[in-house]
Design an enzyme around this catalytic site. Structure first.
Site, PDB file in Angstrom:
ATOM      1  N   GLU A  46      -5.659   4.639  14.128  1.00 49.14           N
ATOM      2  CA  GLU A  46      -6.536   3.838  14.690  1.00 49.14           C
ATOM      3  C   GLU A  46      -7.705   4.024  15.694  1.00 49.14           C
ATOM      4  O   GLU A  46      -8.739   3.545  16.101  1.00 49.14           O
ATOM      5  CB  GLU A  46      -6.154   2.485  14.750  1.00 49.14           C
ATOM      6  CG  GLU A  46      -5.537   2.455  16.100  1.00 49.14           C
ATOM      7  CD  GLU A  46      -3.492   2.922  15.505  1.00 49.14           C
ATOM      8  OE1 GLU A  46      -2.906   3.099  16.349  1.00 49.14           O
ATOM      9  OE2 GLU A  46      -3.941   3.565  14.887  1.00 49.14           O
TER      10      GLU A  46
ATOM     11  N   TYR B  15      -1.171   4.657  11.231  1.00 49.94           N
ATOM     12  CA  TYR B  15      -1.334   3.330  12.080  1.00 49.94           C
ATOM     13  C   TYR B  15      -0.055   3.377  12.760  1.00 49.94           C
ATOM     14  O   TYR B  15       0.693   3.356  12.348  1.00 49.94           O
ATOM     15  CB  TYR B  15      -1.612   1.989  10.950  1.00 49.94           C
ATOM     16  CG  TYR B  15      -3.150   2.245   9.997  1.00 49.94           C
ATOM     17  CD1 TYR B  15      -4.497   2.273  11.359  1.00 49.94           C
ATOM     18  CD2 TYR B  15      -3.387   1.662   9.173  1.00 49.94           C
ATOM     19  CE1 TYR B  15      -5.178   2.448  10.557  1.00 49.94           C
ATOM     20  CE2 TYR B  15      -4.422   2.148   8.560  1.00 49.94           C
ATOM     21  CZ  TYR B  15      -5.641   2.120   9.572  1.00 49.94           C
ATOM     22  OH  TYR B  15      -6.534   2.216   8.276  1.00 49.94           O
TER      23      TYR B  15
ATOM     24  N   ARG C 254       0.864  -1.849  -0.398  1.00 50.08           N
ATOM     25  CA  ARG C 254      -0.066   0.198   0.280  1.00 50.08           C
ATOM     26  C   ARG C 254       0.895   1.385  -0.674  1.00 50.08           C
ATOM     27  O   ARG C 254       2.057   1.383   0.038  1.00 50.08           O
ATOM     28  CB  ARG C 254      -1.141  -0.444   1.705  1.00 50.08           C
ATOM     29  CG  ARG C 254      -1.950  -0.751   1.055  1.00 50.08           C
ATOM     30  CD  ARG C 254      -2.703  -1.269   2.579  1.00 50.08           C
ATOM     31  NE  ARG C 254      -1.924  -1.556   3.911  1.00 50.08           N
ATOM     32  CZ  ARG C 254      -2.589  -1.578   4.867  1.00 50.08           C
ATOM     33  NH1 ARG C 254      -3.522  -1.151   5.253  1.00 50.08           N
ATOM     34  NH2 ARG C 254      -1.463  -2.847   5.600  1.00 50.08           N
TER      35      ARG C 254
ATOM     36  N   LYS D 277       1.626   1.888   7.370  1.00 51.34           N
ATOM     37  CA  LYS D 277       1.955   1.450   8.874  1.00 51.34           C
ATOM     38  C   LYS D 277       2.763   2.176   9.536  1.00 51.34           C
ATOM     39  O   LYS D 277       3.590   3.008   8.703  1.00 51.34           O
ATOM     40  CB  LYS D 277       3.086  -0.023   8.006  1.00 51.34           C
ATOM     41  CG  LYS D 277       1.820  -0.439   8.232  1.00 51.34           C
ATOM     42  CD  LYS D 277       0.717  -1.267   8.500  1.00 51.34           C
ATOM     43  CE  LYS D 277       0.836  -1.534   9.736  1.00 51.34           C
ATOM     44  NZ  LYS D 277      -0.486  -2.532  10.880  1.00 51.34           N
TER      45      LYS D 277
ATOM     46  N   HIS E 145      -0.367   1.660  16.199  1.00 53.45           N
ATOM     47  CA  HIS E 145      -0.933   0.474  17.480  1.00 53.45           C
ATOM     48  C   HIS E 145       0.627   0.413  18.492  1.00 53.45           C
ATOM     49  O   HIS E 145       0.801  -0.944  18.759  1.00 53.45           O
ATOM     50  CB  HIS E 145      -1.156  -1.200  16.292  1.00 53.45           C
ATOM     51  CG  HIS E 145      -1.955  -1.015  15.370  1.00 53.45           C
ATOM     52  ND1 HIS E 145      -3.258  -1.498  15.661  1.00 53.45           N
ATOM     53  CD2 HIS E 145      -1.776  -1.158  14.155  1.00 53.45           C
ATOM     54  CE1 HIS E 145      -4.315  -1.138  14.979  1.00 53.45           C
ATOM     55  NE2 HIS E 145      -2.658  -0.743  13.689  1.00 53.45           N
TER      56      HIS E 145
ATOM     57  N   ASP F 198      -2.313  -6.859  14.926  1.00 54.75           N
ATOM     58  CA  ASP F 198      -1.974  -5.393  15.077  1.00 54.75           C
ATOM     59  C   ASP F 198      -1.767  -5.253  16.065  1.00 54.75           C
ATOM     60  O   ASP F 198      -1.064  -4.191  17.134  1.00 54.75           O
ATOM     61  CB  ASP F 198      -2.385  -4.242  14.267  1.00 54.75           C
ATOM     62  CG  ASP F 198      -1.878  -4.436  12.742  1.00 54.75           C
ATOM     63  OD1 ASP F 198      -0.914  -5.134  12.942  1.00 54.75           O
ATOM     64  OD2 ASP F 198      -2.503  -4.337  12.116  1.00 54.75           O
TER      65      ASP F 198
END
Length: 372
Positions: free
Chosen positions: A118, A94, A15, A75, A96, A270
């Protein structure tokens, strides 16, 4: 504002954080967009496409990070990227963090301002920047689970749909959020025998209506899960507590006591995973055995479907990124309460209590940062 888009370097991550349409939108608002050479190739987007939309192509990741006041990714930064983190930069991606102490410490040490996709959350509890990837991962979980059921991959050798005269696969979905609903929809469409667990009775009622009573909706307790897993074929874990580590709802005993060849897919990996034995895997080596069960725990599932995921993600993130670029991050967060809930680190301090609780750290309130 100067906006940077580096190439994603996590294993098999295809991505990219923005499409040419997104670049054009930001360029029209008089922002400068710097895209690393080749960043979009995995998503079918060429450097020329980005240039035509108004971006500047830079060859090296260090140059993109160095130019960017706002760095947008897909990411989380990984170890080789920690060197680029700096105090006068906003990282929007993101994160996490509740499952990643090393990254948490790197963001705190660099004093980077980070905003997590998120944990951007509306007043109703919706997670608008997580939802599109949850939909992708949920639907994909049914496909990879069905694939792992093939005998030569260690599965039982049962076809999900069955055929006339044989039973379909029994699929158990734990968690009825966006990912769980998407998994259940796919499995139901594949003619599996579907059960869905959750603790939200109103949510279970919604799904009971959606499936016309043809999928079983069950209140989630450890006892009930254990009983349902005794003869399951595919188990999808999709439990989420925004910003926090996922609860371990499936124990080691449940996994090793399952019938040989049972497939477990942990979408929550994740956030640390909701199966006791979960550890992150990659698309190159996606499964491992626990007893005679098969466990799939790829930490970037949508990265395998970039020509869907990149566009779905940009559709969700572009408005927020534009607001940050137009107003500056502090004013954007003051004006947009859902966006403010994404603030994770600022000036060496945690602004996420769930992350602080995960690692035994102190946190400060987001309001104290925005009012300061």
């Amino acid at each position: 504002m100067k906006i940077g888009v580096p190439t994603e370097i996590k294993s098999q991550e295809n991505r990219v954080a923005i499409t040419p349409a997104g670049v054009h939108h930001l360029a029209q608002a008089h922002h400068e967009i710097f895209v690393q050479a080749g960043a979009g190739l995995g998503s079918g987007i060429s450097d020329a496409d980005y240039v035509e939309a108004g971006a500047t192509i830079l060859e090296q990741a260090a140059d993109v990070w160095g130019e960017a006041e706002l760095l947008i990714k897909v990411k989380e930064p990984i170890a080789s990227e920690y060197q680029y983190l700096r105090q006068d930069q906003v990282v929007f991606t993101y994160l996490h963090l509740a499952a990643d102490k090393e990254q948490t410490d790197a963001l705190l040490a660099s004093k980077t301002t980070s905003i997590a996709y998120e944990t951007v959350q509306t007043g109703s509890g919706a997670l608008p920047l997580l939802s599109p990837m949850s939909e992708v991962a949920g639907r994909m979980s049914a496909i990879v689970g069905a694939n792992a059921l093939l005998k030569h991959f260690g599965g039982k050798g049962i076809q999900v749909s069955g055929v006339p005269g044989t039973r379909p696969a029994k699929a158990v979905v734990i968690g009825a959020g966006v990912a769980g609903q998407s998994a259940a929809q796919m499995l139901y469409g594949m003619r599996a025998d579907v059960s869905i667990f959750d603790v939200n009775l109103a949510r279970l009622a919604q799904l009971d209506s959606e499936f016309g009573g043809h999928a079983k909706t069950l209140y989630s307790t450890q006892y009930a899960i254990a009983k349902e897993l005794e003869d399951a074929d595919i188990v999808i874990g999709s439990v989420l507590i925004p910003g926090a580590r996922a609860p371990k709802l499936v124990t080691h005993e449940m996994i090793v006591n399952a019938l040989p060849g049972t497939v477990f897919v942990d979408i929550a990996v994740d956030q640390g995973g909701c199966f006791a034995d979960t550890h992150p895997t990659t698309h190159a080596d996606p499964v491992f055995a626990v007893g005679e069960s098969i466990l799939y725990a790829v930490a970037n599932m949508p990265g395998a479907l970039p020509m869907t995921s990149t566009y779905a993600l940009t559709n969700a993130t572009l408005g927020y990124a534009t607001e940050i670029a137009n107003k500056g991050w502090k004013q954007a967060l003051r004006d947009n309460k859902p966006l403010s809930r994404g603030l994770s680190t600022f000036d060496g301090q945690l602004t996420s209590k769930p992350v602080a609780d995960a690692w035994g750290y102190q946190s400060i309130s987001i309001d104290s940062v925005l009012q300061g």
